[in-house]
Write an enzyme that holds these catalytic residues in place. Structure first.
Site, PDB file in Angstrom:
ATOM      1  N   HIS A  31       0.841  -1.197   0.000  1.00 17.85           N
ATOM      2  CA  HIS A  31       0.000   0.000   0.000  1.00 17.85           C
ATOM      3  C   HIS A  31       0.877   1.248   0.000  1.00 17.85           C
ATOM      4  O   HIS A  31       1.280   1.730   1.058  1.00 17.85           O
ATOM      5  CB  HIS A  31      -0.888   0.012   1.244  1.00 17.85           C
ATOM      6  CG  HIS A  31      -1.806  -1.166   1.326  1.00 17.85           C
ATOM      7  ND1 HIS A  31      -1.373  -2.432   1.636  1.00 17.85           N
ATOM      8  CD2 HIS A  31      -3.151  -1.260   1.126  1.00 17.85           C
ATOM      9  CE1 HIS A  31      -2.408  -3.261   1.626  1.00 17.85           C
ATOM     10  NE2 HIS A  31      -3.494  -2.580   1.326  1.00 17.85           N
ATOM     11  N   HIS A 266      -4.249   3.094  -3.254  1.00 13.10           N
ATOM     12  CA  HIS A 266      -4.398   2.484  -1.933  1.00 13.10           C
ATOM     13  C   HIS A 266      -3.652   1.159  -1.781  1.00 13.10           C
ATOM     14  O   HIS A 266      -2.800   1.030  -0.905  1.00 13.10           O
ATOM     15  CB  HIS A 266      -5.883   2.278  -1.606  1.00 13.10           C
ATOM     16  CG  HIS A 266      -6.095   1.362  -0.453  1.00 13.10           C
ATOM     17  ND1 HIS A 266      -6.111   1.805   0.848  1.00 13.10           N
ATOM     18  CD2 HIS A 266      -6.237   0.016  -0.394  1.00 13.10           C
ATOM     19  CE1 HIS A 266      -6.260   0.769   1.648  1.00 13.10           C
ATOM     20  NE2 HIS A 266      -6.346  -0.333   0.920  1.00 13.10           N
ATOM     21  N   GLU A 415     -17.128  -5.252  24.621  1.00 14.89           N
ATOM     22  CA  GLU A 415     -16.227  -6.404  24.659  1.00 14.89           C
ATOM     23  C   GLU A 415     -15.072  -6.269  23.673  1.00 14.89           C
ATOM     24  O   GLU A 415     -13.932  -6.618  23.977  1.00 14.89           O
ATOM     25  CB  GLU A 415     -16.982  -7.705  24.350  1.00 14.89           C
ATOM     26  CG  GLU A 415     -18.035  -8.086  25.371  1.00 14.89           C
ATOM     27  CD  GLU A 415     -19.370  -7.373  25.144  1.00 14.89           C
ATOM     28  OE1 GLU A 415     -19.512  -6.638  24.153  1.00 14.89           O
ATOM     29  OE2 GLU A 415     -20.279  -7.557  25.978  1.00 14.89           O
ATOM     30  N   HIS A 477     -27.688 -16.858  24.776  1.00 14.05           N
ATOM     31  CA  HIS A 477     -26.644 -16.681  25.779  1.00 14.05           C
ATOM     32  C   HIS A 477     -25.867 -17.958  26.074  1.00 14.05           C
ATOM     33  O   HIS A 477     -24.904 -17.932  26.836  1.00 14.05           O
ATOM     34  CB  HIS A 477     -27.261 -16.157  27.085  1.00 14.05           C
ATOM     35  CG  HIS A 477     -27.565 -14.693  27.042  1.00 14.05           C
ATOM     36  ND1 HIS A 477     -28.291 -14.115  26.022  1.00 14.05           N
ATOM     37  CD2 HIS A 477     -27.230 -13.682  27.885  1.00 14.05           C
ATOM     38  CE1 HIS A 477     -28.395 -12.823  26.243  1.00 14.05           C
ATOM     39  NE2 HIS A 477     -27.757 -12.521  27.365  1.00 14.05           N
TER      40      HIS A 477
HETATM   41  C1  LIG Z   1     -11.055  -5.069   9.916  1.00 17.75           C
HETATM   42  C2  LIG Z   1     -10.564  -4.859   8.532  1.00 17.75           C
HETATM   43  N1  LIG Z   1     -11.442  -4.906   7.520  1.00 17.75           N
HETATM   44  C3  LIG Z   1     -10.998  -4.769   6.248  1.00 17.75           C
HETATM   45  C4  LIG Z   1      -9.677  -4.600   5.993  1.00 17.75           C
HETATM   46  C5  LIG Z   1      -9.193  -4.510   4.567  1.00 17.75           C
HETATM   47  N2  LIG Z   1      -8.730  -3.158   4.293  1.00 17.75           N
HETATM   48  C6  LIG Z   1      -7.445  -2.836   4.333  1.00 17.75           C
HETATM   49  S1  LIG Z   1      -7.180  -1.221   4.049  1.00 17.75           S
HETATM   50  C7  LIG Z   1      -8.829  -0.935   3.827  1.00 17.75           C
HETATM   51  C8  LIG Z   1      -9.341   0.432   3.472  1.00 17.75           C
HETATM   52  C9  LIG Z   1      -8.908   1.346   4.452  1.00 17.75           C
HETATM   53  O1  LIG Z   1      -9.040   2.661   4.018  1.00 17.75           O
HETATM   54  P1  LIG Z   1      -8.250   3.739   4.838  1.00 17.75           P
HETATM   55  O2  LIG Z   1      -8.242   3.353   6.224  1.00 17.75           O
HETATM   56  O3  LIG Z   1      -8.814   5.052   4.469  1.00 17.75           O
HETATM   57  O4  LIG Z   1      -6.775   3.602   4.306  1.00 17.75           O
HETATM   58  P2  LIG Z   1      -6.141   4.378   3.067  1.00 17.75           P
HETATM   59  O5  LIG Z   1      -7.044   4.148   1.912  1.00 17.75           O
HETATM   60  O6  LIG Z   1      -6.078   5.788   3.466  1.00 17.75           O
HETATM   61  O7  LIG Z   1      -4.818   3.743   2.870  1.00 17.75           O
HETATM   62  C10 LIG Z   1      -9.544  -2.099   4.000  1.00 17.75           C
HETATM   63  C11 LIG Z   1     -11.020  -2.191   3.874  1.00 17.75           C
HETATM   64  C12 LIG Z   1      -8.799  -4.555   7.074  1.00 17.75           C
HETATM   65  N3  LIG Z   1      -7.494  -4.403   6.916  1.00 17.75           N
HETATM   66  N4  LIG Z   1      -9.265  -4.675   8.329  1.00 17.75           N
END
Ligand SMILES: Cc1ncc(C[n+]2csc(CCOP(=O)(O)OP(=O)(O)O)c2C)c(N)n1
Length: 671
Positions: A31, A266, A415, A477
């Site tokens: 990334h 990204h 939690e 539960h």
């Molecule tokens: C819990 C979770 N869900 C999905 C992902 C997959 N994922 C990685 S980066 C991303 C998008 C994140 O966007 P942002 O936080 O704005 O990062 P940027 O585009 O600025 O690098 C996703 C959905 C992840 N890493 N963790």
């Protein structure tokens, strides 16, 4: 470029950017966009504010830095290498490769200076809150007037994804409530995530939301302008009463002519043509790759001298503290190294045999209060279930604003963030954290448990109401698949003790060992406290499974294997089987993981391969039990959801009875 920049700053920032670009390009995955946009704020934080010593990444009073947006890992790796941590440029070139110290997402195991494993969005956000809580607790406990030996900030870079995830909402709410003024988060507000613009799904006023949580919120309109970033961090430091969010407007993929401000920056390499265009655009040589200009390196490496000086100053302070408060200083050293004080377990009671018995959750509460006076940094709480989980430490108050040295944490009904905070506390060090809820809600915190196991953190989970034995609350539960699901997590030790004395042994083990979290599965209902004159000693629990009762010295014809509240059912069944003249063994299988860790000899002694007639009984799914009962064995369990009724009725209706167990066992051997 705005004010507050000189050419050297710019060179340093572009060095970070281009290391990320080249690292991702070489790995052909990763990334690049996030590091390119967030480089200026990271540069300001790391060169102007962060108090750390790259030569000693574990200096206890260092500021903590969490890259919650872990997918931007090259940002962190670049900062670590540039400021002088033991992370070579070779490692950056080996980004995402087998056995490198630079895995795809930062992992606490690998490079020094990586404070926590991040990648699942939102986790780092909660970890930082846990670190800040640990800092406040330790400061309140150890600091004395004129001797602030615990006194540091916790910083994080958080992203759109972090702020979308529910765990961060929970953590932000609690951090605001606790007024964690030394928590400072920089929000990389680039308004892009994977599917495109955040306008697709994320349009609330984030700043207003955090203000409502009780945070101090500032905005920096141009994430490339160093002066306002500097001022905002300074103002955040001066704000002692509220945690800080600095919303920094950035541009993902900054400098890339065709990919900046798009989702294309990204999660994939820019591509070699775009790398060339980007380098031209930012006035950067196309070759060599992984270029670090000497002047930039000199600037970054000032962190080594400054860090050494800061740590030495702190050490001087610590020495004078040690002279004035030798006992506290000893305690501090033990706490930080994780060493336990001698005799910490000496007041753990022996529970007398009792047919009526007690719930293992109640035994657990007694044990917590027997060890807590000897373990001053044992600190924990529950997600609004302390009266049920029996996890309150008596004789100490609630950890609240201005009472940070108390030991009962109220996580609220949160939690998921409780798990993330426990991880942050364990990572911070100095404290022994535990958290409690009903076993069913372990599902709500599973991502954090998984990361605790991955990081090998010493966190204890008190999961009570561990089966249909909770009765009338019904199927929503009643845990059915939760034990199996927790057992599926590598490096998590799950223990389901069979009575009060085994509960004490389970706690002893949880406190005494390092390298993995421990989950205790405890009953709501009373179960007999076994007569240890009749049955083997509870210490057997430390080996995971042990022979509780045997018919004689010879090889048993049939083996009953049980855990937790079903152990006494198995013992009763064994009596019935013996009446029949059949030799039977009862194996108490409190922990699969501990048993699997024993040598072959012991395992074959407990479960002799010659005895194929085996029946397991556990009030949960039967999944997995065949590994102990073999192809010819029978597993009694519950492979459906539970039901709302008094628990004794449920045990009958679901067939978890001594009669049925005895019948199955005898049938297996043709009687
Ligand atoms: C819990 C979770 N869900 C999905 C992902 C997959 N994922 C990685 S980066 C991303 C998008 C994140 O966007 P942002 O936080 O704005 O990062 P940027 O585009 O600025 O690098 C996703 C959905 C992840 N890493 N963790």
């Amino acid at each position: 470029m705005g004010d507050g920049h000189d050419a050297l700053d710019q060179l340093c920032i572009n060095t970070i950017r281009m290391l990320a670009v080249d690292g991702v390009q070489k790995a052909n995955s990763g990334h690049p966009g996030m590091p390119m946009g967030a480089a200026p704020m990271a540069y300001v934080l790391w060169t102007r504010f962060l108090r750390h010593n790259p030569a000693n990444s574990t200096w206890p009073n260092r500021d903590r830095f969490v890259l919650s947006a872990g997918h931007g890992s090259m940002l962190l790796y670049s900062l670590l290498h540039l400021t002088g941590y033991d992370l070579s440029l070779e490692e950056l070139k080996n980004f995402r490769q087998w056995e490198s110290k630079t895995p795809g997402h930062p992992e606490s195991c690998c490079a020094p200076g990586v404070e926590t494993t991040t990648g699942p969005l939102g986790q780092g956000f909660a970890n930082g809150v846990g670190m800040a809580i640990a800092e406040r607790f330790l400061a309140a406990h150890f600091n004395r007037p004129g001797h602030p030996i615990v006194d540091h900030h916790t910083y994080a870079i958080v992203s759109d994804g972090d702020l979308m995830e529910g765990i961060s909402h929970e953590a932000a709410s609690l951090a605001g409530h606790l007024r964690l003024g030394k928590l400072i988060y920089l929000y990389d507000d680039n308004r892009i995530s994977i599917e495109g613009s955040t306008d697709l799904a994320f349009t609330e006023d984030r700043g207003a939301r955090f203000a409502a949580y009780g945070w101090h919120v500032q905005h920096v309109d141009d994430g490339n302008d160093l002066e306002p970033i500097t001022q905002a961090i300074r103002a955040a430091q001066e704000e002692a009463e509220r945690p800080s969010l600095i919303v920094v407007r950035t541009h993902i993929g900054y400098g890339s002519p065709n990919k900046q401000d798009t989702a294309a920056a990204h999660g994939e390499p820019l591509g070699s043509d775009e790398v060339t265009l980007t380098k031209e655009n930012l006035d950067w040589p196309i070759d060599p790759t992984f270029l670090i200009p000497d002047e930039a390196l000199v600037r970054f490496r000032q962190a080594l001298q400054e860090g050494k000086k800061r740590e030495e100053e702190w050490y001087g302070q610590f020495q004078s503290y040690e002279r004035e408060y030798p006992q506290l200083a000893e305690e501090w050293k033990r706490a930080v190294t994780g060493e336990l004080p001698a005799g910490w377990d000496k007041d753990i009671p022996i529970f007398p045999a009792d047919e009526k018995g007690m719930a293992t959750r109640v035994a657990s509460g007694t044990v917590i209060n027997a060890i807590a006076p000897h373990l001053p940094t044992l600190v924990g709480g529950s997600a609004d279930l302390a009266p049920s989980t029996k996890t309150l430490i008596e004789g100490t108050g609630d950890l609240q604003v201005d009472h940070y040295g108390e030991r009962n944490i109220h996580f609220g009904v949160r939690e998921h963030t409780m798990g993330g905070i426990l991880n942050g506390m364990a990572l911070h060090g100095g404290v022994i954290p535990y958290g409690a809820t009903f076993l069913i809600f372990s599902d709500y915190m599973r991502p954090t448990t998984r990361l605790a196991a991955m990081m090998g953190l010493k966190v204890t989970y008190v999961f009570t109401h561990d089966s249909i034995g909770l009765g009338e609350d019904g199927p929503t539960h009643q845990p059915i698949e939760q034990l199996a699901s927790l057992r599926a997590i590598p490096n998590l030790i799950v223990i389901r003790p069979a009575d009060a004395n085994e509960t004490a042994e389970a706690w002893r083990l949880a406190i005494d060992h390092k390298g993995s979290p421990v989950a205790l599965a405890l009953t709501r209902q009373n179960i007999p406290t076994l007569d240890r004159n009749k049955y083997a000693a509870a210490q057997g629990l430390s080996r995971g499974a042990y022979i509780l009762s045997d018919s004689g010295d010879g090889r048993p014809e049939v083996i009953l294997i049980a855990s937790g509240s079903e152990v006494h059912v198995a013992l009763e069944a064994a009596e019935k089987i013996r009446e029949n003249g059949t030799s039977v063994r009862v194996v108490n299988m409190a922990s699969w993981e501990l048993f699997d860790g024993q040598g072959d000899d012991y395992r074959n002694e407990v479960l002799p391969p010659e005895t194929a007639a085996r029946v397991s009984i556990e009030a949960g799914v039967t999944q997995g039990w065949h590994r102990y009962i073999g192809d010819r064995g029978e597993a009694i369990g519950i492979d459906r959801f539970g039901a709302s009724a008094p628990y004794k009725v449920l045990f009958e209706k679901f067939g978890l009875t001594a009669d049925r167990l005895a019948e199955k066992a005898l049938k297996l051997i043709g009687r």
